[in-house]
Write a protein that holds these residues in place. Structure first.
Motif, PDB file in Angstrom:
ATOM      1  N   LEU A 154       1.037  -1.482  -0.287  1.00 61.98           N
ATOM      2  CA  LEU A 154      -0.256  -0.328  -0.135  1.00 61.98           C
ATOM      3  C   LEU A 154       1.103   1.405   0.349  1.00 61.98           C
ATOM      4  CD1 LEU A 154      -2.594  -0.957   2.929  1.00 61.98           C
ATOM      5  CD2 LEU A 154      -2.924  -1.406   0.043  1.00 61.98           C
ATOM      6  N   GLY A 155       1.663   0.808  -0.201  1.00 58.20           N
ATOM      7  CA  GLY A 155       2.995   2.487   0.280  1.00 58.20           C
ATOM      8  C   GLY A 155       2.807   2.371   1.762  1.00 58.20           C
ATOM      9  N   ASP A 156       4.514   3.765   2.635  1.00 58.35           N
ATOM     10  CA  ASP A 156       4.022   3.695   3.772  1.00 58.35           C
ATOM     11  C   ASP A 156       2.563   5.084   4.184  1.00 58.35           C
ATOM     12  OD1 ASP A 156       5.187   3.474   6.058  1.00 58.35           O
ATOM     13  OD2 ASP A 156       6.738   4.492   5.928  1.00 58.35           O
ATOM     14  N   ARG A 157       1.455   4.230   4.691  1.00 54.26           N
ATOM     15  CA  ARG A 157       0.366   5.262   4.887  1.00 54.26           C
ATOM     16  C   ARG A 157      -0.012   4.900   6.789  1.00 54.26           C
ATOM     17  NH1 ARG A 157      -4.463   2.899   1.917  1.00 54.26           N
ATOM     18  NH2 ARG A 157      -3.773   2.917  -1.215  1.00 54.26           N
ATOM     19  N   GLU A 158       0.166   6.491   6.738  1.00 55.69           N
ATOM     20  CA  GLU A 158      -0.454   6.663   8.032  1.00 55.69           C
ATOM     21  C   GLU A 158      -1.313   5.562   8.685  1.00 55.69           C
ATOM     22  OE1 GLU A 158      -1.006  10.824   9.520  1.00 55.69           O
ATOM     23  OE2 GLU A 158      -1.553  10.923   7.979  1.00 55.69           O
ATOM     24  N   ALA A 159      -1.302   5.115  10.020  1.00 52.96           N
ATOM     25  CA  ALA A 159      -2.100   4.201  10.283  1.00 52.96           C
ATOM     26  C   ALA A 159      -1.888   3.836  11.758  1.00 52.96           C
ATOM     27  CB  ALA A 159      -1.324   2.879   9.718  1.00 52.96           C
ATOM     28  N   ALA A 160      -2.670   3.121  12.614  1.00 54.31           N
ATOM     29  CA  ALA A 160      -2.689   2.975  13.755  1.00 54.31           C
ATOM     30  C   ALA A 160      -3.394   1.585  13.909  1.00 54.31           C
ATOM     31  CB  ALA A 160      -4.171   4.268  14.634  1.00 54.31           C
ATOM     32  N   VAL A 161      -2.700   1.730  15.547  1.00 50.06           N
ATOM     33  CA  VAL A 161      -2.438  -0.136  15.751  1.00 50.06           C
ATOM     34  C   VAL A 161      -3.469   0.244  17.040  1.00 50.06           C
ATOM     35  CG1 VAL A 161      -1.573  -2.232  16.496  1.00 50.06           C
ATOM     36  CG2 VAL A 161      -1.000  -1.219  14.962  1.00 50.06           C
ATOM     37  N   CYS A 162      -5.112   0.025  17.245  1.00 47.00           N
ATOM     38  CA  CYS A 162      -5.359  -0.051  18.257  1.00 47.00           C
ATOM     39  C   CYS A 162      -5.473  -1.202  19.339  1.00 47.00           C
ATOM     40  CB  CYS A 162      -7.206   0.247  18.324  1.00 47.00           C
ATOM     41  SG  CYS A 162      -6.939   2.349  17.111  1.00 47.00           S
ATOM     42  N   ARG A 163      -5.333  -1.366  20.503  1.00 45.21           N
ATOM     43  CA  ARG A 163      -5.248  -3.112  21.436  1.00 45.21           C
ATOM     44  C   ARG A 163      -5.998  -2.227  22.599  1.00 45.21           C
ATOM     45  NH1 ARG A 163      -1.192  -4.285  25.204  1.00 45.21           N
ATOM     46  NH2 ARG A 163      -0.738  -2.366  25.013  1.00 45.21           N
ATOM     47  N   GLU A 164      -6.451  -3.814  22.853  1.00 45.59           N
ATOM     48  CA  GLU A 164      -6.742  -4.089  23.962  1.00 45.59           C
ATOM     49  C   GLU A 164      -7.671  -3.166  24.281  1.00 45.59           C
ATOM     50  OE1 GLU A 164      -6.101  -6.846  26.980  1.00 45.59           O
ATOM     51  OE2 GLU A 164      -6.537  -6.833  24.749  1.00 45.59           O
ATOM     52  N   LEU A 165      -8.808  -2.954  23.110  1.00 47.25           N
ATOM     53  CA  LEU A 165      -9.657  -1.207  23.688  1.00 47.25           C
ATOM     54  C   LEU A 165     -11.311  -1.345  24.743  1.00 47.25           C
ATOM     55  CD1 LEU A 165     -10.607  -1.175  19.913  1.00 47.25           C
ATOM     56  CD2 LEU A 165      -8.834   0.313  21.269  1.00 47.25           C
ATOM     57  N   THR A 166     -11.439  -0.844  25.166  1.00 44.86           N
ATOM     58  CA  THR A 166     -12.290  -0.386  26.713  1.00 44.86           C
ATOM     59  C   THR A 166     -11.647  -1.086  27.908  1.00 44.86           C
ATOM     60  OG1 THR A 166     -13.475  -1.955  26.569  1.00 44.86           O
ATOM     61  CG2 THR A 166     -14.270   0.160  24.858  1.00 44.86           C
ATOM     62  N   LYS A 167     -10.401  -2.209  27.578  1.00 43.58           N
ATOM     63  CA  LYS A 167      -9.271  -3.077  28.405  1.00 43.58           C
ATOM     64  C   LYS A 167      -8.719  -1.652  29.357  1.00 43.58           C
ATOM     65  CE  LYS A 167     -10.716  -6.561  26.698  1.00 43.58           C
ATOM     66  NZ  LYS A 167      -9.865  -7.846  25.704  1.00 43.58           N
ATOM     67  N   LYS A 168      -8.333  -2.569  30.630  1.00 39.05           N
ATOM     68  CA  LYS A 168      -7.472  -1.804  31.913  1.00 39.05           C
ATOM     69  C   LYS A 168      -5.745  -1.276  30.872  1.00 39.05           C
ATOM     70  CE  LYS A 168      -4.708  -2.763  35.554  1.00 39.05           C
ATOM     71  NZ  LYS A 168      -3.647  -3.442  36.896  1.00 39.05           N
ATOM     72  N   PHE A 169      -5.460  -2.261  29.971  1.00 37.32           N
ATOM     73  CA  PHE A 169      -4.382  -1.841  28.757  1.00 37.32           C
ATOM     74  C   PHE A 169      -4.374  -0.939  27.942  1.00 37.32           C
ATOM     75  CE2 PHE A 169      -2.706  -5.451  32.074  1.00 37.32           C
ATOM     76  CZ  PHE A 169      -2.061  -3.684  33.191  1.00 37.32           C
ATOM     77  N   GLU A 170      -5.318  -0.593  27.799  1.00 37.26           N
ATOM     78  CA  GLU A 170      -5.654  -0.270  26.023  1.00 37.26           C
ATOM     79  C   GLU A 170      -5.136   1.030  25.893  1.00 37.26           C
ATOM     80  OE1 GLU A 170      -9.350   1.860  25.630  1.00 37.26           O
ATOM     81  OE2 GLU A 170      -8.997   4.015  25.005  1.00 37.26           O
ATOM     82  N   GLU A 171      -4.498   0.904  24.158  1.00 38.70           N
ATOM     83  CA  GLU A 171      -3.458   1.350  23.550  1.00 38.70           C
ATOM     84  C   GLU A 171      -4.077   1.849  22.078  1.00 38.70           C
ATOM     85  OE1 GLU A 171       1.685   0.410  23.125  1.00 38.70           O
ATOM     86  OE2 GLU A 171       0.135  -0.719  22.088  1.00 38.70           O
ATOM     87  N   THR A 172      -3.512   2.377  21.844  1.00 36.75           N
ATOM     88  CA  THR A 172      -3.121   3.126  20.255  1.00 36.75           C
ATOM     89  C   THR A 172      -2.419   4.268  20.064  1.00 36.75           C
ATOM     90  OG1 THR A 172      -5.757   3.557  20.495  1.00 36.75           O
ATOM     91  CG2 THR A 172      -5.108   4.965  18.611  1.00 36.75           C
ATOM     92  N   ARG A 173      -1.597   3.430  19.152  1.00 33.78           N
ATOM     93  CA  ARG A 173      -0.397   3.820  18.490  1.00 33.78           C
ATOM     94  C   ARG A 173      -0.820   4.154  17.048  1.00 33.78           C
ATOM     95  NH1 ARG A 173       4.761   4.013  20.258  1.00 33.78           N
ATOM     96  NH2 ARG A 173       4.361   3.253  22.343  1.00 33.78           N
ATOM     97  N   ARG A 174       0.424   5.698  17.167  1.00 34.82           N
ATOM     98  CA  ARG A 174      -0.703   5.667  15.427  1.00 34.82           C
ATOM     99  C   ARG A 174       1.311   5.902  14.926  1.00 34.82           C
ATOM    100  NH1 ARG A 174      -3.511   8.163  19.327  1.00 34.82           N
ATOM    101  NH2 ARG A 174      -5.044   8.329  19.717  1.00 34.82           N
ATOM    102  N   GLY A 175       1.055   6.175  14.015  1.00 38.78           N
ATOM    103  CA  GLY A 175       2.787   6.961  12.840  1.00 38.78           C
ATOM    104  C   GLY A 175       2.618   5.665  11.542  1.00 38.78           C
ATOM    105  N   HIS A 176       3.511   5.909  10.681  1.00 46.31           N
ATOM    106  CA  HIS A 176       2.835   4.814   8.965  1.00 46.31           C
ATOM    107  C   HIS A 176       3.833   3.643   9.509  1.00 46.31           C
ATOM    108  CE1 HIS A 176       3.845  10.046   7.844  1.00 46.31           C
ATOM    109  NE2 HIS A 176       3.598   8.838   7.292  1.00 46.31           N
ATOM    110  N   LEU A 177       3.176   3.258   8.342  1.00 48.40           N
ATOM    111  CA  LEU A 177       3.502   1.682   8.779  1.00 48.40           C
ATOM    112  C   LEU A 177       4.668   0.940   9.235  1.00 48.40           C
ATOM    113  CD1 LEU A 177       0.363   0.713   5.880  1.00 48.40           C
ATOM    114  CD2 LEU A 177       0.442   0.229   7.884  1.00 48.40           C
ATOM    115  N   SER A 178       6.006   1.968   8.257  1.00 43.50           N
ATOM    116  CA  SER A 178       7.003   1.273   8.666  1.00 43.50           C
ATOM    117  C   SER A 178       7.451   1.467  10.141  1.00 43.50           C
ATOM    118  CB  SER A 178       7.505   2.339   7.819  1.00 43.50           C
ATOM    119  OG  SER A 178       7.881   3.225   7.597  1.00 43.50           O
TER     120      SER A 178
END
Length: 295
Positions: free
Chosen positions: A192-216
């Motif tokens: 797809l190319g080095d697009r902007e993206a986000a990885v959303c992990r453990e949503l609504t749970k104690k260790f919820e994390e959203t990390r944003r950046g380029h795919l690389s």
């Protein structure tokens, strides 16, 4: 057929199939209507009966002598006739996915389709959804998005699906396992190319994390710091307006190393979201030049 209201002539629910969303993490992320339906339905059906029983205990909803039946990928064909018979008998049947909204990567699809085809009333009590929650947190455009579920395990089929999606003018949303996350992000970058993206992990749970950046950047981070828990990946749409001729030439040359002119044009135009004809003409010129140079 739809359910006009919830009240039957006997004071219970109108006969039909009720689909309720359940929390994806935090137990209080359930609607009051879903709790009302859980308390009133004649037959309860769940992808995971233990999860639903625990949720009902937390919120003080008594099961009583009502049946609580399992319905999942392994027993759906066997259970559907029993549940269809309940609907035919005029009962209110409630189905709950293990987490989130039914029908979103969920085995209840066949049950709902069978109910619709048989002419039974079907309604949904909306609520938690990992897809929508991730979209609200990713910081990427939400005016148009496509949910693509899980990508294939193997590298070749995974890239093939990504190539099919590369020209979609929308934000892309995927479910992914933490173990496969680095490879998936790397494959997405390559296709797809080095697009902007986000990885959303453990949503609504104690260790919820959203990390944003380029795919690389995200791929490098999760190679060094393995993810845990349930993961949703959100990838921004390609920006064809910013594609330069030199970028196209580089990508076409690279594609021609392993593809025909036609396939290279299809691949590059889809990847960058640009018209195919000029890319095909560029591929023809580059292919002819390569032949002249003896390469």
């Amino acid at each position: 057929m739809t359910i006009a209201d919830n009240a039957g002539s006997g004071g219970g629910l109108t006969p039909g199939l009720y689909l309720i969303a359940t929390p994806i993490g935090h137990a209080r992320d359930i609607t009051l209507r879903a709790l009302d339906l859980l308390a009133a339905a004649d037959v309860l059906v769940a992808e995971d009966t233990r999860s639903l029983r625990r949720l009902m205990e937390i919120h003080g909803v008594a099961l009583g002598d009502r049946p609580l039946l399992a319905y999942h990928d392994h027993n759906g064909a066997r259970m559907r006739p029993r549940l269809m018979a309940d609907l035919e008998a005029g009962r209110a049947v409630l189905y709950a996915s293990e987490a989130g909204t039914p029908m979103i990567s969920d085995p209840g699809f066949d049950l709902a389709r069978a109910a619709v085809e048989a002419g039974h009333a079907v309604t949904s009590a909306p609520g938690a959804s990992a897809v929508v929650t991730a979209l609200t947190l990713a910081g990427l455009p939400t005016d148009r998005f496509l949910f693509a579920g899980f990508l294939p395990n193997a590298g070749g089929p995974r890239k093939a699906v990504l190539r099919d999606l590369s020209g979609v003018p929308a934000t892309l949303v995927f479910y992914e396992s933490p173990r496969r996350l680095p490879e998936m992000l790397t494959a997405a970058q390559e296709v797809l190319g080095d697009r902007e993206a986000a990885v959303c992990r453990e949503l609504t749970k104690k260790f919820e994390e959203t990390r944003r950046g380029h795919l690389s950047e995200l791929a490098e981070h999760y190679r060094e710091t393995p993810a845990k828990g349930e993961v949703v990946v959100v990838i921004g749409k390609g920006d064809s307006a910013s594609v330069r001729e030199i970028d196209l030439e580089h990508e076409v040359n690279k594609a021609l190393e392993t593809m025909s002119v036609r396939d290279a044009a299809d691949f590059v135009s889809a990847r960058f979201g640009v018209k195919r004809r000029p890319v095909y003409q560029l591929a023809m010129r580059l292919s002819d030049k390569g032949n002249e140079d003896g390469t």
